[in-house]
Design an enzyme around this catalytic site. Sequence first.
Site, PDB file in Angstrom:
ATOM      1  N   HIS A  72      -8.472  -3.476  12.927  1.00 51.82           N
ATOM      2  CA  HIS A  72      -8.031  -2.633  11.802  1.00 51.82           C
ATOM      3  C   HIS A  72      -9.037  -1.525  11.513  1.00 51.82           C
ATOM      4  CE1 HIS A  72      -6.205  -1.404   8.082  1.00 51.82           C
ATOM      5  NE2 HIS A  72      -7.200  -1.851   7.336  1.00 51.82           N
TER       6      HIS A  72
ATOM      7  N   HIS B   1     -15.620  -1.917   4.938  1.00 52.36           N
ATOM      8  CA  HIS B   1     -15.099  -2.466   6.200  1.00 52.36           C
ATOM      9  C   HIS B   1     -16.108  -2.257   7.326  1.00 52.36           C
ATOM     10  CE1 HIS B   1     -11.130  -2.348   4.128  1.00 52.36           C
ATOM     11  NE2 HIS B   1     -10.777  -3.265   4.990  1.00 52.36           N
TER      12      HIS B   1
ATOM     13  N   ASP C 180      -7.750  -9.252   7.750  1.00 54.03           N
ATOM     14  CA  ASP C 180      -7.916  -8.099   8.639  1.00 54.03           C
ATOM     15  C   ASP C 180      -8.469  -8.578   9.978  1.00 54.03           C
ATOM     16  OD1 ASP C 180      -9.281  -5.578   6.330  1.00 54.03           O
ATOM     17  OD2 ASP C 180      -7.294  -6.496   6.488  1.00 54.03           O
TER      18      ASP C 180
ATOM     19  N   GLU D 274      -7.808 -10.539   2.267  1.00 53.87           N
ATOM     20  CA  GLU D 274      -7.420  -9.657   1.154  1.00 53.87           C
ATOM     21  C   GLU D 274      -6.102 -10.121   0.558  1.00 53.87           C
ATOM     22  OE1 GLU D 274      -7.410  -6.085   3.509  1.00 53.87           O
ATOM     23  OE2 GLU D 274      -9.447  -5.550   2.938  1.00 53.87           O
TER      24      GLU D 274
ATOM     25  N   HIS E  87      -0.388  -5.891   6.809  1.00 47.73           N
ATOM     26  CA  HIS E  87      -1.260  -6.112   5.643  1.00 47.73           C
ATOM     27  C   HIS E  87      -0.447  -6.519   4.413  1.00 47.73           C
ATOM     28  CE1 HIS E  87      -4.979  -4.435   7.523  1.00 47.73           C
ATOM     29  NE2 HIS E  87      -4.053  -3.960   8.333  1.00 47.73           N
TER      30      HIS E  87
ATOM     31  N   TRP F 128       0.851  -1.198   0.000  1.00 50.08           N
ATOM     32  CA  TRP F 128       0.000   0.000   0.000  1.00 50.08           C
ATOM     33  C   TRP F 128       0.885   1.246   0.000  1.00 50.08           C
ATOM     34  CZ3 TRP F 128      -5.448  -0.172   0.376  1.00 50.08           C
ATOM     35  CH2 TRP F 128      -6.071   1.060   0.549  1.00 50.08           C
TER      36      TRP F 128
ATOM     37  N   HIS G 192      -3.615 -11.721   3.549  1.00 49.49           N
ATOM     38  CA  HIS G 192      -3.799 -11.539   4.990  1.00 49.49           C
ATOM     39  C   HIS G 192      -5.269 -11.476   5.373  1.00 49.49           C
ATOM     40  CE1 HIS G 192      -4.135  -7.452   3.410  1.00 49.49           C
ATOM     41  NE2 HIS G 192      -4.873  -7.208   4.483  1.00 49.49           N
TER      42      HIS G 192
END
Length: 209
Positions: free
Chosen positions: A60, A160, A56, A172, A50, A20, A54
Amino acid sequence: MSQRRIWDISQTLRPDLPVWPGDTAFGFERTWRMEDGSPVNVARMTMSTHSGTHADAPLHYAADGSDAGDMDLSPYLGECLVVDARGVSNAIDIGDLPHIDSADRVLFRTWDTFPHGTWRSDWLPIAPETVEWLALQGVRLIGTDAPSVDPEESKTMAAHLAVLEHDLRILEGLVLDDVPEGRYELTALPLKIAGGDAGLCRAILRELP
Ligand SMILES: N[C@@H](CC(=O)c1ccccc1NC=O)C(=O)O
Ligand SMILES: [Zn+2]
Ligand SMILES: [Zn+2]
């Protein structure tokens, strides 16, 4: 007894793993070397919670959410439905879904070819209404080959928050290029990380027995 086929649906953790924007790059350094006389080779890794494939943890997206050291494992083990959502525009909406009956876990394939070597910001998010609809169908876990269920620029984290509202679980960064649509047995146990906002997974699918 014939072996049941296994699909490895996990990214490879490696130094050039795309992450990210602004997040921690994956670092790998050998700290004990046999060539230096050590009896063993040992390495040190640095990474985002992340990184790659992974799960969440609720922590998170909820300040008081449970963490990766305290997760019920049952969502991450069992029968799942892989859905090909390629070609859907904007976000995965309810109208894009096949008839989903008796699926506890749904994994969405959105990439034609998983972008292993580059960060792609144009992934297909999942609309919050779709999360809600899936929850009402009895789905407990939603997986995606995208880096997030929300768009990269999201500030509301609406998908989310829909997951939070229905107490679903998320995977994800799956890799589903080689997986035809259908039903499989999922195994994707998050690392047990005290205080973790996510847990890295070695995710696999197996043919149903
Ligand atoms: N895989 C993450 C991505 C994410 O939200 C994120 C990861 C690192 C740094 C910032 C992030 N999100 C928003 O700023 C997710 O749960 O969607
Ligand atoms: Zn995540
Ligand atoms: Zn997420």
